[in-house]
Scaffold this motif. Structure first.
Motif, PDB file in Angstrom:
ATOM      1  N   ASP A 135      -0.622  10.384   4.435  1.00 47.34           N
ATOM      2  CA  ASP A 135       0.646  10.965   4.902  1.00 47.34           C
ATOM      3  C   ASP A 135       1.652   9.908   5.337  1.00 47.34           C
ATOM      4  N   GLY A 136       1.793   8.871   4.519  1.00 46.06           N
ATOM      5  CA  GLY A 136       2.797   7.853   4.798  1.00 46.06           C
ATOM      6  C   GLY A 136       2.418   6.845   5.859  1.00 46.06           C
ATOM      7  N   GLU A 137       1.183   6.825   6.287  1.00 40.56           N
ATOM      8  CA  GLU A 137       0.718   5.875   7.295  1.00 40.56           C
ATOM      9  C   GLU A 137      -0.431   5.044   6.738  1.00 40.56           C
ATOM     10  N   VAL A 138      -0.353   3.729   6.954  1.00 33.91           N
ATOM     11  CA  VAL A 138      -1.452   2.849   6.555  1.00 33.91           C
ATOM     12  C   VAL A 138      -2.569   2.989   7.586  1.00 33.91           C
ATOM     13  N   LEU A 139      -3.766   3.245   7.119  1.00 32.39           N
ATOM     14  CA  LEU A 139      -4.897   3.482   8.022  1.00 32.39           C
ATOM     15  C   LEU A 139      -5.601   2.201   8.448  1.00 32.39           C
ATOM     16  N   THR A 140      -5.399   1.120   7.706  1.00 32.00           N
ATOM     17  CA  THR A 140      -6.173  -0.105   7.936  1.00 32.00           C
ATOM     18  C   THR A 140      -5.400  -1.184   8.688  1.00 32.00           C
ATOM     19  N   ILE A 141      -4.088  -1.027   8.803  1.00 37.11           N
ATOM     20  CA  ILE A 141      -3.223  -2.046   9.400  1.00 37.11           C
ATOM     21  C   ILE A 141      -2.260  -1.367  10.366  1.00 37.11           C
ATOM     22  N   ASP A 142      -2.024  -2.000  11.511  1.00 40.16           N
ATOM     23  CA  ASP A 142      -0.994  -1.505  12.428  1.00 40.16           C
ATOM     24  C   ASP A 142       0.339  -2.085  11.961  1.00 40.16           C
ATOM     25  N   TYR A 143       0.956  -1.381  11.042  1.00 37.66           N
ATOM     26  CA  TYR A 143       2.191  -1.844  10.394  1.00 37.66           C
ATOM     27  C   TYR A 143       3.309  -2.034  11.410  1.00 37.66           C
ATOM     28  N   ARG A 144       3.479  -1.078  12.301  1.00 40.04           N
ATOM     29  CA  ARG A 144       4.571  -1.153  13.272  1.00 40.04           C
ATOM     30  C   ARG A 144       4.412  -2.344  14.210  1.00 40.04           C
ATOM     31  N   ALA A 145       3.199  -2.573  14.679  1.00 37.09           N
ATOM     32  CA  ALA A 145       2.969  -3.704  15.582  1.00 37.09           C
ATOM     33  C   ALA A 145       3.215  -5.029  14.867  1.00 37.09           C
ATOM     34  N   LEU A 177       0.824  -1.209   0.000  1.00 33.49           N
ATOM     35  CA  LEU A 177       0.000   0.000   0.000  1.00 33.49           C
ATOM     36  C   LEU A 177       0.856   1.256   0.000  1.00 33.49           C
ATOM     37  N   LEU A 178       1.905   1.250   0.797  1.00 34.42           N
ATOM     38  CA  LEU A 178       2.766   2.428   0.906  1.00 34.42           C
ATOM     39  C   LEU A 178       3.538   2.694  -0.381  1.00 34.42           C
ATOM     40  N   ALA A 205      -9.302  -8.739   3.513  1.00 40.34           N
ATOM     41  CA  ALA A 205     -10.338  -7.712   3.441  1.00 40.34           C
ATOM     42  C   ALA A 205     -10.070  -6.577   4.430  1.00 40.34           C
ATOM     43  N   GLU A 206      -9.540  -6.913   5.590  1.00 40.75           N
ATOM     44  CA  GLU A 206      -9.224  -5.924   6.625  1.00 40.75           C
ATOM     45  C   GLU A 206      -8.261  -4.860   6.106  1.00 40.75           C
ATOM     46  N   SER A 207      -7.393  -5.230   5.171  1.00 37.48           N
ATOM     47  CA  SER A 207      -6.378  -4.298   4.672  1.00 37.48           C
ATOM     48  C   SER A 207      -6.962  -3.177   3.844  1.00 37.48           C
ATOM     49  N   GLN A 250     -12.107   4.592  -0.945  1.00 38.71           N
ATOM     50  CA  GLN A 250     -11.855   4.679   0.487  1.00 38.71           C
ATOM     51  C   GLN A 250     -10.365   4.890   0.737  1.00 38.71           C
ATOM     52  N   GLN A 251     -10.030   5.871   1.563  1.00 40.66           N
ATOM     53  CA  GLN A 251      -8.625   6.154   1.815  1.00 40.66           C
ATOM     54  C   GLN A 251      -8.028   5.091   2.725  1.00 40.66           C
TER      55      GLN A 251
END
Length: 477
Positions: free
Chosen positions: A430-440, A119-120, A141-143, A425-426
């Motif tokens: 600004d460089g952050e995925v809204l649907t997934i906690d990428y860092r975690a 996505l990024l 689908a969550e993504s 749907q966004q």
């Protein structure tokens, strides 16, 4: 449904139906409603409920990735960067692929990391070639992405006992059962409430599937009207195995079996009958791919690590082969993959004109869409899905922005991506995925890899440790 308008974008990379090409459209508007594009042009005068300023932005179609392995590849970072089996022509498939595998607890983190990276880097549609795993469809689908699920099945597993001979353990009935389960998953995907999942048939590899499994899966894919993909011509060992079994090259044998057409995709397709590493008595493979309309999924990074590459992307394109781009390995960065594809093509051809940015971008958009049978993605035109990317053309690494797509691919990369939308749907802001906690997910994967490393000696034919197989770049003190 409310209409959203991107007003007066500095540039819209629009689709020109008359010429069948992307074109730069300065000062353009893009309007969409209920996940579909309504208008791509200038001076939109229809109703609007929400307006997004396009100032300083390029609106481009979301990228289409036709070959990826999200459920496993992120785990391999640090393991397989520099490994390749000398006795098997430097492929890493047979000796190392079976031993660096995520355990069930790590699979979801692998998927979340891979999809976040995709996505990024501007990917809105991806083909996920994975072995089926619990919760797979809901996780995809969550993504928020558009995903072609591609559950792999095969009749045999490969292995090596000595690092220079590939052996196969066959269980044809298990392959048939896995194929039936795969088509069941495809049906479930097509019925998923997200509306963004669809399917593909994927017998895993040409050398691990019986002729019957290949024919049955191809027939069923045609009956269902879905694409069919197989790993083929991906290693010298495989090339020799298929010529030994059948007297044809991998591409030639698929053709003889009637398996190739415009909905068939060859994963990698490197070792043709005229490749310097696999000279054969024919010179037909490339023409066969072009004449049948077969697509090649080009994934340069994973092979470049072993000193292997396609000979070459421009040659395939000039012959008329439909090309798509994939991220077979980490990082799952489509823009990086595209850049490497261009550079390798030019170095292999010793010609900077061998592949153009136009052709490269087409492979990553409409070429991939064609392979998936989806004329409604990979382009910005009324009636297509509202899958698009906002690129900040004022970003310092985009400047000068005389040719913004070149600046994006060859200089700025994912750093210039401001936002990504799928079905309107966004999903990235600004460089952050809204649907997934990428860092975690990345942190969980980091811990999971330690467990995998401990299990390596049990799976390796020589019982070596991970540190022995893939020594660190520097000694730990």
């Amino acid at each position: 449904m409310p209409v959203t308008l991107i007003r007066n974008a500095d540039i819209v990379l629009a689709w020109d139906e008359a010429t069948k090409q992307h074109v730069y459209m300065p000062n353009g508007d893009v309007a969409y409603e209920d996940g579909k594009l309504l208008f791509v042009g200038r001076d939109y005068a229809g109703p609007v409920q929400e307006t997004i300023s396009g100032s300083g932005m390029m609106v481009m179609p979301g990228l289409v990735n036709i070959h990826s392995h999200p459920s496993s590849e992120p785990m391999n970072k640090g393991f397989t960067d520099e490994v390749g089996t000398p006795g098997l022509y430097n492929s890493s498939l047979y000796e190392y692929l079976p031993i660096f595998r995520p355990d069930p607890d790590a699979v979801h983190s692998c998927v979340r990391v891979a999809l976040s990276e995709l996505l990024l880097s501007g990917v809105t549609t991806v083909a996920d070639l994975s072995v089926a795993h619990p919760g797979w469809l809901d996780l995809l689908a969550e993504s928020g992405m558009r995903v072609c699920i591609a559950p792999m099945f095969r009749s045999a597993r490969w292995f090596t006992k000595n690092g220079h001979v590939v052996e196969y353990e066959w269980d044809p009935s298990a392959g048939e059962k896995a194929m039936e389960e795969a088509f069941g998953l495809v049906e479930r995907a097509e019925q998923h409430e997200s509306g963004r999942l669809f399917g593909m048939a994927v017998p895993s590899q040409i050398d691990t599937c019986t002729p019957e499994l290949l024919k049955d899966s191809r027939d069923e894919a045609r009956r269902r009207g879905i694409s069919w993909q197989i790993h083929a011509a991906q290693s010298v060992s495989e090339f020799h195995e298929i010529t030994r079994r059948h007297g044809f090259t991998p591409i030639g044998w698929l053709y003889e079996q009637g398996l190739l057409d415009d909905r068939a995709i060859i994963g990698h397709g490197i070792f043709l009958d005229d490749h310097p590493s696999t000279p054969w008595h024919t010179r037909r493979d490339l023409d066969i791919l072009a004449e049948t309309g077969t697509t090649v999924a080009h994934c340069p990074t994973v092979f470049a690590r072993r000193g292997i590459t396609l000979k070459h992307l421009g040659r395939y394109k000039r012959t008329g082969v439909n090309m798509g781009i994939g991220t077979d390995t980490y990082p799952h960065n489509m823009l990086d993959e595209m850049r490497l594809a261009a550079y390798l093509a030019r170095t292999q051809a010793t010609d900077p004109r061998s592949i153009t940015t136009t052709e490269l971008f087409e492979a990553a958009t409409v070429g991939g869409a064609r392979a998936l049978g989806r004329p409604d993605i990979g382009r910005l035109a009324p009636g297509c899905r509202a899958d698009f990317v906002l690129v900040d053309i004022t970003h310092p690494q985009m400047r000068p922005a005389r040719d913004p797509v070149r600046s994006l691919i060859y200089a700025a990369g994912d750093r210039a991506l401001r936002a990504v939308y799928v079905d309107g749907q966004q999903v990235v802001k600004d460089g952050e995925v809204l649907t997934i906690d990428y860092r975690a997910a990345a942190e969980h994967l980091h811990e999971s890899q330690k467990r995998v490393a401990e299990q390596v000696p049990q799976h390796d034919w020589a019982h070596r440790t991970a540190e022995k197989i893939a020594p660190p770049s520097f000694l730990w003190k």
